[in-house]
Design a protein around this motif. Structure first.
Motif, PDB file in Angstrom:
ATOM      1  N   LYS A  18       0.713  -1.400   0.091  1.00  0.00           N
ATOM      2  CA  LYS A  18       0.087   0.119  -0.089  1.00  0.00           C
ATOM      3  C   LYS A  18       0.931   1.138   0.037  1.00  0.00           C
ATOM      4  CE  LYS A  18      -2.300  -1.264   3.509  1.00  0.00           C
ATOM      5  NZ  LYS A  18      -3.406  -1.158   4.611  1.00  0.00           N
ATOM      6  N   LYS A  73       0.569   8.432  11.296  1.00  0.00           N
ATOM      7  CA  LYS A  73      -0.867   8.757  11.052  1.00  0.00           C
ATOM      8  C   LYS A  73      -1.571   7.685  10.786  1.00  0.00           C
ATOM      9  CE  LYS A  73       0.105  13.563   9.789  1.00  0.00           C
ATOM     10  NZ  LYS A  73       0.336  14.510   8.711  1.00  0.00           N
ATOM     11  N   GLU A  74      -1.285   6.843   9.977  1.00  0.00           N
ATOM     12  CA  GLU A  74      -2.015   5.550   9.615  1.00  0.00           C
ATOM     13  C   GLU A  74      -2.169   4.467  10.789  1.00  0.00           C
ATOM     14  OE1 GLU A  74      -2.848   4.442   6.109  1.00  0.00           O
ATOM     15  OE2 GLU A  74      -2.976   6.525   6.100  1.00  0.00           O
ATOM     16  N   SER A 112      -4.517   5.772  13.380  1.00  0.00           N
ATOM     17  CA  SER A 112      -5.993   6.023  13.048  1.00  0.00           C
ATOM     18  C   SER A 112      -6.485   4.701  12.443  1.00  0.00           C
ATOM     19  CB  SER A 112      -6.050   6.949  11.705  1.00  0.00           C
ATOM     20  OG  SER A 112      -5.391   6.247  10.697  1.00  0.00           O
ATOM     21  N   LYS A 113      -5.611   3.633  12.611  1.00  0.00           N
ATOM     22  CA  LYS A 113      -6.038   2.223  12.323  1.00  0.00           C
ATOM     23  C   LYS A 113      -6.030   2.047  10.654  1.00  0.00           C
ATOM     24  CE  LYS A 113      -6.175   0.839  16.452  1.00  0.00           C
ATOM     25  NZ  LYS A 113      -4.874   0.394  17.295  1.00  0.00           N
ATOM     26  N   LYS A 114      -5.738   3.196  10.004  1.00  0.00           N
ATOM     27  CA  LYS A 114      -6.037   2.956   8.390  1.00  0.00           C
ATOM     28  C   LYS A 114      -5.053   2.075   7.809  1.00  0.00           C
ATOM     29  CE  LYS A 114      -8.223   7.302   7.489  1.00  0.00           C
ATOM     30  NZ  LYS A 114      -8.227   8.701   6.957  1.00  0.00           N
ATOM     31  N   TYR A 125      -4.480  -0.781   8.302  1.00  0.00           N
ATOM     32  CA  TYR A 125      -4.909  -2.303   8.310  1.00  0.00           C
ATOM     33  C   TYR A 125      -6.071  -2.103   7.109  1.00  0.00           C
ATOM     34  CZ  TYR A 125      -2.369  -2.752  12.699  1.00  0.00           C
ATOM     35  OH  TYR A 125      -1.423  -2.525  13.778  1.00  0.00           O
ATOM     36  N   GLU A 126      -6.650  -1.125   6.692  1.00  0.00           N
ATOM     37  CA  GLU A 126      -7.482  -1.077   5.691  1.00  0.00           C
ATOM     38  C   GLU A 126      -6.978  -1.709   4.400  1.00  0.00           C
ATOM     39  OE1 GLU A 126      -9.242   2.701   5.508  1.00  0.00           O
ATOM     40  OE2 GLU A 126     -10.042   2.562   7.494  1.00  0.00           O
ATOM     41  N   CYS A 185      -5.908   1.185   0.625  1.00  0.00           N
ATOM     42  CA  CYS A 185      -5.323   2.712   0.617  1.00  0.00           C
ATOM     43  C   CYS A 185      -3.864   2.823   0.288  1.00  0.00           C
ATOM     44  CB  CYS A 185      -5.392   3.189   2.402  1.00  0.00           C
ATOM     45  SG  CYS A 185      -3.746   3.741   3.024  1.00  0.00           S
TER      46      CYS A 185
END
Length: 88
Positions: free
Chosen positions: A25, A73-74, A77-79, A81-82, A85
């Protein structure tokens, strides 16, 4: 190979697979020790150890400051793991 070795191998494979998914990612290299910690802490509320390793990687010139900022930041925010992205 005994059961313990098999379970350890499966865990290592899981960590490596998930680490590769996360690494794809980003258009910068995440140090292996940071990726390992990210995968190990997935689903947990505290991200302090991950942030500490990101800071360590930055200090040791393994991550550029701007890449470290993105990762922090990722992670917070837990982003990270999405699934979908892509940064930059």
């Amino acid at each position: 190979m005994n059961m313990k070795d098999l379970l350890e191998r499966e865990e290592i494979d899981r960590i490596e697979k998930r680490g590769k998914e996360i690494q794809r990612k980003y258009n910068f290299k995440i140090p292996d020790y940071v990726l390992h910690e990210i995968v190990e802490k997935e689903g947990e509320n505290s991200s302090n150890s991950i942030i500490a390793l990101i800071n360590l990687a930055k200090v040791n010139d393994r991550l550029l400051p701007e890449d470290a900022d993105i990762l922090r930041k990722e992670v917070k925010s837990k982003k990270i793991y999405e699934e979908v992205c892509i940064i930059n």
